[in-house]
Design a protein around this motif. Structure first.
Motif, PDB file in Angstrom:
ATOM      1  N   ASN A  99      58.610  22.927 -43.181  1.00 50.53           N
ATOM      2  CA  ASN A  99      57.571  23.061 -42.172  1.00 50.53           C
ATOM      3  C   ASN A  99      58.036  23.955 -41.012  1.00 50.53           C
ATOM      4  OD1 ASN A  99      55.953  22.511 -39.889  1.00 50.53           O
ATOM      5  ND2 ASN A  99      55.257  20.603 -40.809  1.00 50.53           N
TER       6      ASN A  99
ATOM      7  N   LYS B  92      57.841  22.577 -37.385  1.00 49.00           N
ATOM      8  CA  LYS B  92      58.914  21.655 -37.000  1.00 49.00           C
ATOM      9  C   LYS B  92      60.190  22.415 -36.671  1.00 49.00           C
ATOM     10  CE  LYS B  92      57.763  17.777 -39.975  1.00 49.00           C
ATOM     11  NZ  LYS B  92      58.320  16.989 -41.090  1.00 49.00           N
TER      12      LYS B  92
ATOM     13  N   GLU C   3      59.196  13.805 -51.970  1.00 49.07           N
ATOM     14  CA  GLU C   3      59.492  12.756 -50.992  1.00 49.07           C
ATOM     15  C   GLU C   3      59.130  11.411 -51.602  1.00 49.07           C
ATOM     16  OE1 GLU C   3      57.838  13.416 -47.106  1.00 49.07           O
ATOM     17  OE2 GLU C   3      58.662  15.446 -47.036  1.00 49.07           O
TER      18      GLU C   3
ATOM     19  N   LYS D  85      66.368  14.216 -47.443  1.00 48.75           N
ATOM     20  CA  LYS D  85      66.370  15.667 -47.169  1.00 48.75           C
ATOM     21  C   LYS D  85      67.761  16.102 -46.731  1.00 48.75           C
ATOM     22  CE  LYS D  85      61.557  15.710 -45.677  1.00 48.75           C
ATOM     23  NZ  LYS D  85      60.656  15.865 -44.555  1.00 48.75           N
TER      24      LYS D  85
ATOM     25  N   GLU E 167      64.707  15.725 -41.410  1.00 52.58           N
ATOM     26  CA  GLU E 167      63.658  15.241 -40.493  1.00 52.58           C
ATOM     27  C   GLU E 167      62.470  14.771 -41.297  1.00 52.58           C
ATOM     28  OE1 GLU E 167      60.450  16.112 -39.737  1.00 52.58           O
ATOM     29  OE2 GLU E 167      60.163  16.009 -37.590  1.00 52.58           O
ATOM     30  N   ASP E 168      61.906  13.636 -40.933  1.00 50.62           N
ATOM     31  CA  ASP E 168      60.626  13.238 -41.517  1.00 50.62           C
ATOM     32  C   ASP E 168      59.787  12.612 -40.407  1.00 50.62           C
ATOM     33  OD1 ASP E 168      59.146  13.302 -44.019  1.00 50.62           O
ATOM     34  OD2 ASP E 168      59.022  11.136 -43.816  1.00 50.62           O
ATOM     35  N   SER E 169      58.514  12.923 -40.413  1.00 51.04           N
ATOM     36  CA  SER E 169      57.674  12.452 -39.315  1.00 51.04           C
ATOM     37  C   SER E 169      56.245  12.285 -39.792  1.00 51.04           C
ATOM     38  CB  SER E 169      57.721  13.464 -38.161  1.00 51.04           C
ATOM     39  OG  SER E 169      57.451  14.757 -38.632  1.00 51.04           O
TER      40      SER E 169
ATOM     41  N   SER F 179      51.393  11.600 -44.216  1.00 49.36           N
ATOM     42  CA  SER F 179      50.636  12.399 -43.237  1.00 49.36           C
ATOM     43  C   SER F 179      50.388  13.838 -43.689  1.00 49.36           C
ATOM     44  CB  SER F 179      51.372  12.405 -41.899  1.00 49.36           C
ATOM     45  OG  SER F 179      51.366  11.126 -41.336  1.00 49.36           O
TER      46      SER F 179
ATOM     47  N   TYR G  33      52.849   8.676 -33.153  1.00 51.44           N
ATOM     48  CA  TYR G  33      53.643   9.609 -33.939  1.00 51.44           C
ATOM     49  C   TYR G  33      55.037   9.020 -34.059  1.00 51.44           C
ATOM     50  CZ  TYR G  33      50.691  13.882 -33.633  1.00 51.44           C
ATOM     51  OH  TYR G  33      49.728  14.832 -33.755  1.00 51.44           O
TER      52      TYR G  33
ATOM     53  N   PHE H 178      50.495  21.556 -34.001  1.00 48.19           N
ATOM     54  CA  PHE H 178      50.107  21.667 -35.412  1.00 48.19           C
ATOM     55  C   PHE H 178      49.646  20.292 -35.889  1.00 48.19           C
ATOM     56  CE2 PHE H 178      54.430  20.177 -35.490  1.00 48.19           C
ATOM     57  CZ  PHE H 178      54.550  19.407 -36.638  1.00 48.19           C
TER      58      PHE H 178
ATOM     59  N   LYS I 131      55.283  19.543 -25.488  1.00 46.69           N
ATOM     60  CA  LYS I 131      55.900  18.937 -26.672  1.00 46.69           C
ATOM     61  C   LYS I 131      57.422  18.986 -26.615  1.00 46.69           C
ATOM     62  CE  LYS I 131      54.111  18.593 -30.843  1.00 46.69           C
ATOM     63  NZ  LYS I 131      53.669  18.987 -32.214  1.00 46.69           N
TER      64      LYS I 131
ATOM     65  N   HIS J 131      57.462  12.984 -29.944  1.00 48.43           N
ATOM     66  CA  HIS J 131      58.297  12.082 -30.757  1.00 48.43           C
ATOM     67  C   HIS J 131      59.510  12.839 -31.288  1.00 48.43           C
ATOM     68  CE1 HIS J 131      55.345  14.298 -32.958  1.00 48.43           C
ATOM     69  NE2 HIS J 131      55.801  13.942 -34.137  1.00 48.43           N
TER      70      HIS J 131
HETATM   71  P1  IMP Z   1      56.594  15.911 -43.455  1.00 48.51           P
HETATM   72  O1  IMP Z   1      56.954  17.349 -43.463  1.00 48.51           O
HETATM   73  O2  IMP Z   1      56.439  15.300 -44.789  1.00 48.51           O
HETATM   74  O3  IMP Z   1      57.497  15.107 -42.563  1.00 48.51           O
HETATM   75  O4  IMP Z   1      55.116  15.845 -42.840  1.00 48.51           O
HETATM   76  C1  IMP Z   1      54.869  15.594 -41.536  1.00 48.51           C
HETATM   77  C2  IMP Z   1      53.368  15.602 -41.299  1.00 48.51           C
HETATM   78  O5  IMP Z   1      53.096  14.674 -40.251  1.00 48.51           O
HETATM   79  C3  IMP Z   1      52.865  16.948 -40.805  1.00 48.51           C
HETATM   80  O6  IMP Z   1      52.390  17.755 -41.835  1.00 48.51           O
HETATM   81  C4  IMP Z   1      51.753  16.538 -39.860  1.00 48.51           C
HETATM   82  O7  IMP Z   1      50.594  16.293 -40.598  1.00 48.51           O
HETATM   83  C5  IMP Z   1      52.258  15.217 -39.299  1.00 48.51           C
HETATM   84  N1  IMP Z   1      53.041  15.458 -38.069  1.00 48.51           N
HETATM   85  C6  IMP Z   1      54.369  15.258 -37.878  1.00 48.51           C
HETATM   86  N2  IMP Z   1      54.743  15.630 -36.644  1.00 48.51           N
HETATM   87  C7  IMP Z   1      53.644  16.102 -36.051  1.00 48.51           C
HETATM   88  C8  IMP Z   1      53.411  16.672 -34.766  1.00 48.51           C
HETATM   89  O8  IMP Z   1      54.312  16.856 -33.923  1.00 48.51           O
HETATM   90  N3  IMP Z   1      52.143  17.020 -34.520  1.00 48.51           N
HETATM   91  C9  IMP Z   1      51.142  16.856 -35.414  1.00 48.51           C
HETATM   92  N4  IMP Z   1      51.305  16.369 -36.626  1.00 48.51           N
HETATM   93  C10 IMP Z   1      52.554  15.984 -36.949  1.00 48.51           C
END
Ligand code: IMP
Length: 196
Positions: free
Chosen positions: A9, A12, A36, A48, A65-67, A82, A115, A149, A172, A177
């Motif tokens: 991403n 990120k 994942e 990761k 990183e995962d979020s 997400s 988040y 994003f 941000k 977060h």
């Molecule tokens: P990952 O790459 O599998 O961790 O996906 C994270 C997903 O969570 C992203 O594609 C977004 O949809 C959502 N997400 C995580 N962090 C943020 C942020 O800072 N803003 C908005 N959406 C986020």
């Protein structure tokens, strides 16, 4: 400090570079990352980082990183799903549209969300340091703003009337977060280091 960040991403990567301004962050998202399959943000972040460790030179520090977003009225969904809430390969817009549809009948006052960001750092020796950051808020009725994003156009942080997309990139870097997790990780690594 030089670290390899395992992420597909670009948003990120850009944010973490701005947050950890003193670090030299080199992304390796182009490599084929494994699916994942973890049950938590932490498990996915660790997977990761471990994958990165096997793919880059053994002297490097590696960050995973995962979020994602957890919505109370949806029992914590979309959570670890997400990125693919609107289907595999879904755009940010499709994910937001699905979220708003699911919340159509939920009053503005009952749209609490947060988040979550988990970071895992692996040292060249393989020692693991973990950090978590959260940002609480609520989901707006419609998208507003152009910054950030993902779900940022519909996420309104506690104490604000604006969405994260309206608050913008500089906000941000200080308050997200991801910023909270990264600062807590940097602090944990700093205090864990043996004195010179
Ligand atoms: P990952 O790459 O599998 O961790 O996906 C994270 C997903 O969570 C992203 O594609 C977004 O949809 C959502 N997400 C995580 N962090 C943020 C942020 O800072 N803003 C908005 N959406 C986020």
């Amino acid at each position: 400090m030089r670290a390899v960040l395992v992420s597909r991403n670009e948003d990120k990567v850009r944010e973490l570079r701005a947050i950890l301004a003193g670090w030299e962050i080199e992304p390796i998202g182009a490599l084929e990352l494994p699916e994942e399959t973890g049950a938590t943000f932490h498990e996915n972040a660790r997977a990761k980082a471990r994958f990165g460790r096997s793919a880059v030179d053994p002297e490097a520090w590696v960050l995973g990183e995962d979020s994602g977003l957890e919505v109370e009225a949806l029992d914590g969904r979309p959570g670890i799903y997400s990125a693919r809430y609107g289907g595999l390969g879904a755009t940010n817009e499709a994910n937001v549209a699905k979220l708003l549809r699911e919340l159509e009948t939920v009053a503005e006052t009952a749209r609490a969300a947060r988040y979550v960001c988990e970071l895992v750092a692996l040292s060249p020796r393989g020692d693991e340091t973990r950090a978590r950051g959260t940002l609480t808020g609520r989901i707006a009725g419609e998208p507003r703003g152009t910054g950030g994003f993902g779900y940022d156009p519909v996420f309104v942080p506690e104490g604000s009337r604006q969405t994260v997309a309206e608050l913008g990139a500089e906000w941000k870097v200080e308050h997200s977060h991801r910023a909270r997790a990264a600062h807590s990780l940097a602090e944990a690594l700093r205090t864990a280091r043996p004195p010179l």
